[in-house]
Scaffold this active site. Sequence first.
Site, PDB file in Angstrom:
ATOM      1  N   LYS A 204      14.081  59.149  27.489  1.00 46.32           N
ATOM      2  CA  LYS A 204      12.656  58.994  27.796  1.00 46.32           C
ATOM      3  C   LYS A 204      12.062  57.741  27.175  1.00 46.32           C
ATOM      4  CE  LYS A 204      11.640  63.626  29.332  1.00 46.32           C
ATOM      5  NZ  LYS A 204      11.080  64.959  29.099  1.00 46.32           N
ATOM      6  N   ARG A 239      18.049  69.232  27.281  1.00 49.02           N
ATOM      7  CA  ARG A 239      18.229  68.795  28.668  1.00 49.02           C
ATOM      8  C   ARG A 239      18.606  67.319  28.628  1.00 49.02           C
ATOM      9  NH1 ARG A 239      15.349  66.187  32.478  1.00 49.02           N
ATOM     10  NH2 ARG A 239      15.512  66.890  34.630  1.00 49.02           N
TER      11      ARG A 239
HETATM   12  N1  PMM Z   1      11.832  66.375  31.701  1.00 51.52           N
HETATM   13  C1  PMM Z   1      11.982  65.884  32.938  1.00 51.52           C
HETATM   14  C2  PMM Z   1      12.236  66.732  34.024  1.00 51.52           C
HETATM   15  N2  PMM Z   1      12.350  68.070  33.854  1.00 51.52           N
HETATM   16  N3  PMM Z   1      12.329  69.929  32.434  1.00 51.52           N
HETATM   17  C3  PMM Z   1      12.164  70.451  31.210  1.00 51.52           C
HETATM   18  N4  PMM Z   1      12.275  71.792  31.046  1.00 51.52           N
HETATM   19  N5  PMM Z   1      11.904  69.670  30.111  1.00 51.52           N
HETATM   20  C4  PMM Z   1      11.779  68.323  30.210  1.00 51.52           C
HETATM   21  O1  PMM Z   1      11.508  67.668  29.195  1.00 51.52           O
HETATM   22  C5  PMM Z   1      11.930  67.734  31.509  1.00 51.52           C
HETATM   23  C6  PMM Z   1      12.207  68.584  32.602  1.00 51.52           C
HETATM   24  C7  PMM Z   1      11.876  64.414  33.177  1.00 51.52           C
HETATM   25  O2  PMM Z   1      13.106  63.825  32.999  1.00 51.52           O
HETATM   26  P1  PMM Z   1      13.970  62.948  34.062  1.00 51.52           P
HETATM   27  O3  PMM Z   1      13.079  62.620  35.233  1.00 51.52           O
HETATM   28  O4  PMM Z   1      14.328  61.759  33.244  1.00 51.52           O
HETATM   29  O5  PMM Z   1      15.154  63.769  34.430  1.00 51.52           O
END
Ligand code: PMM
Length: 259
Positions: A204, A239
Amino acid sequence: MGVVNATPDSFSDGGQLQSADAAVAHGLDLVSLGASIVDVGGESTRPGADRVSGDEERRRTLPVVSGLARQDVTVSIDTMRAETAAAAVDAGASIVNDVSGGMADPDMLDSVAEMDVDYVVMHWRAQSRTMQAEAVYDDVVKDVMDELLRRRHAAVAAGIHPERIILDPGIGFSKLGEHNWTLLRALGQFTTLGHRLLVGVSRKKFLGDLLDGRPPAERDAATAAVSAWCASHGIWGVRTHEVRSQLDAIAVGSRLPLH
Ligand code: PMM
């Protein structure tokens, strides 16, 4: 929890089937490297992103969910839509990862209550287009915990069993860099809420900012440092886009418990 983003910018070319095949192959790679769960998403949630339609989201994700579930992978569906969640569960997903904690779709909580699934309730305030304007807190730890518990109560009131609920502080969602660091420093307080915790910091922006603008693909070591911190607190899951170094970090953090 390894991430498979079934979004067009994740694939360089090809039609739908080729894209789904590539996404399934990527998910299987993450599992072979040690991921316990693969999180499949079809809608970008990065700050400023536009929404895609529900039909498009399902077109992107369902073949990937069923392809992975057929190979006995534990799949979570990253969606804010009840209809997508239900279709993904029919296709074999066993976790609904709702970054809005039931706020984006009024049907989500009732729908999840009827399914035999775990439910990730993430702290969220607004859709991606406007979420950074909502990054205003009196006390970010207290405010996020209070708001998360309100969503938890709404989920239980809708009939979702408390043991099915996984909480997530929503790092980067309606949060500025310093908010993210403050929340991570206070992870110990979140572990007292009585639920499994999931944390997503992988690659991030606040990590890129810390590293003088390093691009996303070069943020895995910093992500791993946070994964070790999470494991030291005994949290349930992280994650992540990259698995190997995160598992190493989790192994180390687990041997250095703070809890
Ligand atoms: N962050 C993203 C997408 N989904 N879900 C959960 N539970 N927690 C998160 O911090 C989260 C998520 C954004 O990340 P990406 O677009 O880089 O995959």
